[in-house]
Design a protein around this motif. Structure first.
Motif, PDB file in Angstrom:
ATOM      1  N   TYR A  81       0.717  -1.415  -0.041  1.00 30.16           N
ATOM      2  CA  TYR A  81      -0.149   0.029  -0.197  1.00 30.16           C
ATOM      3  C   TYR A  81       0.886   1.188  -0.024  1.00 30.16           C
ATOM      4  O   TYR A  81       0.243   2.172   0.121  1.00 30.16           O
ATOM      5  CB  TYR A  81      -0.766  -0.049   1.425  1.00 30.16           C
ATOM      6  CG  TYR A  81      -0.193  -0.400   2.690  1.00 30.16           C
ATOM      7  CD1 TYR A  81       0.429   0.768   3.207  1.00 30.16           C
ATOM      8  CD2 TYR A  81      -0.170  -1.646   3.247  1.00 30.16           C
ATOM      9  CE1 TYR A  81       1.101   0.541   4.505  1.00 30.16           C
ATOM     10  CE2 TYR A  81       0.394  -1.912   4.235  1.00 30.16           C
ATOM     11  CZ  TYR A  81       0.953  -0.824   4.959  1.00 30.16           C
ATOM     12  OH  TYR A  81       1.908  -1.191   5.988  1.00 30.16           O
ATOM     13  N   ASN A  82       2.114   1.028   0.097  1.00 28.65           N
ATOM     14  CA  ASN A  82       3.009   2.303  -0.133  1.00 28.65           C
ATOM     15  C   ASN A  82       3.071   3.135  -1.482  1.00 28.65           C
ATOM     16  O   ASN A  82       3.114   2.219  -2.446  1.00 28.65           O
ATOM     17  CB  ASN A  82       4.410   1.720   0.227  1.00 28.65           C
ATOM     18  CG  ASN A  82       4.578   1.785   2.103  1.00 28.65           C
ATOM     19  OD1 ASN A  82       4.620   2.892   2.497  1.00 28.65           O
ATOM     20  ND2 ASN A  82       4.915   0.735   2.350  1.00 28.65           N
ATOM     21  N   THR A  89       7.870  11.287   1.485  1.00 24.41           N
ATOM     22  CA  THR A  89       7.494  12.024   2.741  1.00 24.41           C
ATOM     23  C   THR A  89       8.413  11.336   3.797  1.00 24.41           C
ATOM     24  O   THR A  89       8.916  12.332   4.808  1.00 24.41           O
ATOM     25  CB  THR A  89       6.120  11.878   3.214  1.00 24.41           C
ATOM     26  OG1 THR A  89       5.414  12.244   2.147  1.00 24.41           O
ATOM     27  CG2 THR A  89       5.763  12.529   4.418  1.00 24.41           C
ATOM     28  N   ASN A  90       8.679  10.085   3.774  1.00 19.11           N
ATOM     29  CA  ASN A  90       9.609   9.585   5.043  1.00 19.11           C
ATOM     30  C   ASN A  90      10.996   9.946   4.896  1.00 19.11           C
ATOM     31  O   ASN A  90      11.316  10.123   5.764  1.00 19.11           O
ATOM     32  CB  ASN A  90       9.108   8.095   4.814  1.00 19.11           C
ATOM     33  CG  ASN A  90       7.789   7.606   5.165  1.00 19.11           C
ATOM     34  OD1 ASN A  90       7.274   8.074   6.252  1.00 19.11           O
ATOM     35  ND2 ASN A  90       7.549   6.379   4.811  1.00 19.11           N
ATOM     36  N   GLU A 130       8.734   2.513  15.041  1.00 20.36           N
ATOM     37  CA  GLU A 130       7.998   1.437  14.311  1.00 20.36           C
ATOM     38  C   GLU A 130       7.658   0.173  15.332  1.00 20.36           C
ATOM     39  O   GLU A 130       6.556  -0.521  15.332  1.00 20.36           O
ATOM     40  CB  GLU A 130       8.711   0.807  13.143  1.00 20.36           C
ATOM     41  CG  GLU A 130       8.909   1.819  12.090  1.00 20.36           C
ATOM     42  CD  GLU A 130       7.791   2.208  11.097  1.00 20.36           C
ATOM     43  OE1 GLU A 130       6.873   1.555  11.456  1.00 20.36           O
ATOM     44  OE2 GLU A 130       7.718   3.363  11.078  1.00 20.36           O
ATOM     45  N   ALA A 131       8.507   0.021  16.237  1.00 23.81           N
ATOM     46  CA  ALA A 131       8.332  -1.206  17.107  1.00 23.81           C
ATOM     47  C   ALA A 131       7.121  -0.899  18.141  1.00 23.81           C
ATOM     48  O   ALA A 131       6.654  -1.774  18.240  1.00 23.81           O
ATOM     49  CB  ALA A 131       9.540  -1.443  17.959  1.00 23.81           C
ATOM     50  N   SER A 142       6.145  -0.790   9.700  1.00 24.91           N
ATOM     51  CA  SER A 142       6.513  -1.149   8.142  1.00 24.91           C
ATOM     52  C   SER A 142       8.089  -1.190   7.886  1.00 24.91           C
ATOM     53  O   SER A 142       8.700  -0.285   8.549  1.00 24.91           O
ATOM     54  CB  SER A 142       5.836  -0.095   7.239  1.00 24.91           C
ATOM     55  OG  SER A 142       6.399  -0.072   5.910  1.00 24.91           O
ATOM     56  N   ASN A 143       8.579  -2.045   7.353  1.00 25.65           N
ATOM     57  CA  ASN A 143       9.998  -2.074   7.209  1.00 25.65           C
ATOM     58  C   ASN A 143      10.437  -1.048   6.143  1.00 25.65           C
ATOM     59  O   ASN A 143      11.303  -0.750   6.123  1.00 25.65           O
ATOM     60  CB  ASN A 143      10.423  -3.609   6.786  1.00 25.65           C
ATOM     61  CG  ASN A 143       9.601  -4.288   5.769  1.00 25.65           C
ATOM     62  OD1 ASN A 143       8.871  -3.363   5.010  1.00 25.65           O
ATOM     63  ND2 ASN A 143       9.520  -5.559   5.703  1.00 25.65           N
ATOM     64  N   VAL A 144       9.424  -0.802   5.209  1.00 25.58           N
ATOM     65  CA  VAL A 144       9.475   0.173   4.364  1.00 25.58           C
ATOM     66  C   VAL A 144       9.888   1.664   4.965  1.00 25.58           C
ATOM     67  O   VAL A 144      10.664   2.283   4.541  1.00 25.58           O
ATOM     68  CB  VAL A 144       8.790   0.173   3.035  1.00 25.58           C
ATOM     69  CG1 VAL A 144       8.794   1.259   2.269  1.00 25.58           C
ATOM     70  CG2 VAL A 144       8.633  -1.075   2.446  1.00 25.58           C
ATOM     71  N   ASP A 145       9.049   1.550   5.735  1.00 27.81           N
ATOM     72  CA  ASP A 145       9.063   3.030   6.685  1.00 27.81           C
ATOM     73  C   ASP A 145      10.506   3.017   7.506  1.00 27.81           C
ATOM     74  O   ASP A 145      11.153   4.104   7.407  1.00 27.81           O
ATOM     75  CB  ASP A 145       7.957   3.253   7.687  1.00 27.81           C
ATOM     76  CG  ASP A 145       6.750   3.580   7.002  1.00 27.81           C
ATOM     77  OD1 ASP A 145       6.597   3.743   5.801  1.00 27.81           O
ATOM     78  OD2 ASP A 145       5.616   3.358   7.651  1.00 27.81           O
TER      79      ASP A 145
END
Length: 417
Positions: A81-82, A89-90, A130-131, A142-145
């Motif tokens: 969904y990214n 933005t990240n 994230e954790a 998310s690992n992408v974030d």
């Protein structure tokens, strides 16, 4: 003749022996530039970390332990969904972290080690957020974030490393800071940097700030006692809301109210800024840059939030009139003594807080605020609202502290040695 020239006479032989040689005065190499640190960068880094924590964990409610490891997101499949906007933005969101880290650790850590520290800082902070988001049902780890946030911190560190010594050691920001602002104006500078972001959230009127009393502590409707008191001074002030649809003059009264609040807020903010500035600072140019920055930030945020709408739809005729009048009045008031400018700034900020909590909201502000909360920056919207709510109170605190310091200095100067 000898007595007249005694102060500039030729030195005696003993005095000539004590003078340094001419070559020692002109041939020695220039002294190395001293290494300095930046308290402003360290304070900015601390505030930015708090900003990231707020944006990552808001609304701080609904904590649930689902039995999933908080670090399970690292090895999870890549989310589908990214979007490109989310990734960009990240990266942009964590670039200031890397830049501020490099500036904050200077001169103890420089070069590639500062970049590595910025990378580790971004990795640790993003990984922790994230954790923790694992326990928030409204957030998704998310690992992408994590990867994009770490990349943003790395890019920010790489960009800032070549300029850290130039900005801190050899002039740059430090020289401008000392040339334009008073020695103890760090808190005021941070307030002025935050002021444009306090305007992002759609308030009832442009530059309307300090409405936390009505929104949080009291009922959303204006307090009856205060309304009756103000209405006794200004009869019919609150009648425009009920007659807005039926009588065009009510709309004109709304525009006048917005012009009043906008001018009051802008003049009070501008006078607060001048209290922190030196006499030889380019006051008018700095104020113009502050106002332009606020308008650009608000317009850009509106365009990003609602690409289909216009970036300047919020700049109504009443707001434009208030900005013009407020700017003209500021040009005249900047020449007043510093103590008088401080007193006027405190008065105007108090009036702004009262009006923001007493005046009935615009009938269109509620719709705008609800749509704003559903926009792309949903987790930053409440933060911008809180900045707008608290900014005038923080400004009053700074002005009161500055007045106290001035009184203490005058008292010390009058004491006999």
């Amino acid at each position: 003749m000898g007595g007249f020239f005694s102060s500039t006479s030729i030195p005696s032989s003993r005095q000539r022996q004590q003078l340094p040689p001419v070559t020692a005065l002109h041939s020695h190499p220039a002294a190395p530039t001293p290494h300095r640190h930046s308290p402003l960068a360290r304070a900015g880094l601390g505030w930015f970390v708090l900003l990231v924590v707020y944006a990552s964990l808001y609304p701080f409610a609904g904590w649930t332990d689902t039995g999933v490891s908080p670090f399970a997101f690292i090895t999870a499949p890549l989310p589908r969904y990214n979007t490109g906007f989310d990734i960009l933005t990240n990266v942009w969101g964590y670039m200031p972290l890397g830049m501020l880290t490099v500036l904050a650790v200077h001169p103890r850590i420089t070069g590639w080690r500062a970049v590595l520290l910025a990378l580790l800082g971004g990795l640790v902070l993003s990984g922790a957020m994230e954790a923790i988001q694992t326990y928030l049902p409204t957030r998704v780890s998310s690992n992408v974030d994590l990867a994009t946030n770490t990349l943003g911190a790395l890019v920010g560190g790489i960009v800032m490393v070549p300029f850290s010594a130039r900005l801190i050691d050899r002039g740059g920001l430090r020289r401008l800071r000392r040339r334009w602002f008073e020695p103890h104006a760090t808190f005021a500078i941070l307030l002025l940097l935050a002021w444009p972001f306090a305007q992002i959230f759609p308030q009832e009127f442009l530059f309307s700030m300090g409405g936390v009393i009505r929104s949080i502590l009291l009922d959303p409707s204006p307090d009856a006692f205060v309304v009756n008191l103000v209405n006794s001074w200004f009869p019919g002030l609150f009648d425009w809301q009920d007659k807005l649809q039926a009588h065009p003059e009510a709309l004109q009264r709304q525009e006048l109210l917005e012009a009043l609040i906008t001018a009051c807020s802008w003049i009070g903010t501008g006078l607060l800024a001048t209290v922190a500035m030196r006499r030889d600072a380019p006051v008018l140019r700095l104020l113009a840059a502050l106002l332009a920055g606020a308008l650009v930030v608000k317009g850009g945020a509106t365009l990003l939030q609602f690409p289909a709408s216009g970036a300047w739809d919020w700049l109504a005729s009443g707001a434009r009139f208030g900005l013009i009048v407020g700017s003209l009045v500021l040009v005249l008031l900047v020449r007043l003594p510093r103590w008088l400018r401080g007193a006027l700034a405190m008065t105007l900020l108090i009036v702004l807080i009262i009006l923001s909590n007493v005046l009935p909201p615009s009938p269109y502000s509620w719709v705008s605020a609800q749509a704003w909360r559903l926009g792309r920056f949903v987790h930053f919207n409440s933060l911008s609202q809180w900045i707008g709510w608290l900014w005038p109170f923080l400004g009053l605190g700074y002005l009161a502290w500055r007045a106290e310091q001035t009184q203490l200095q005058r008292r010390d100067s009058k004491r006999p040695d």
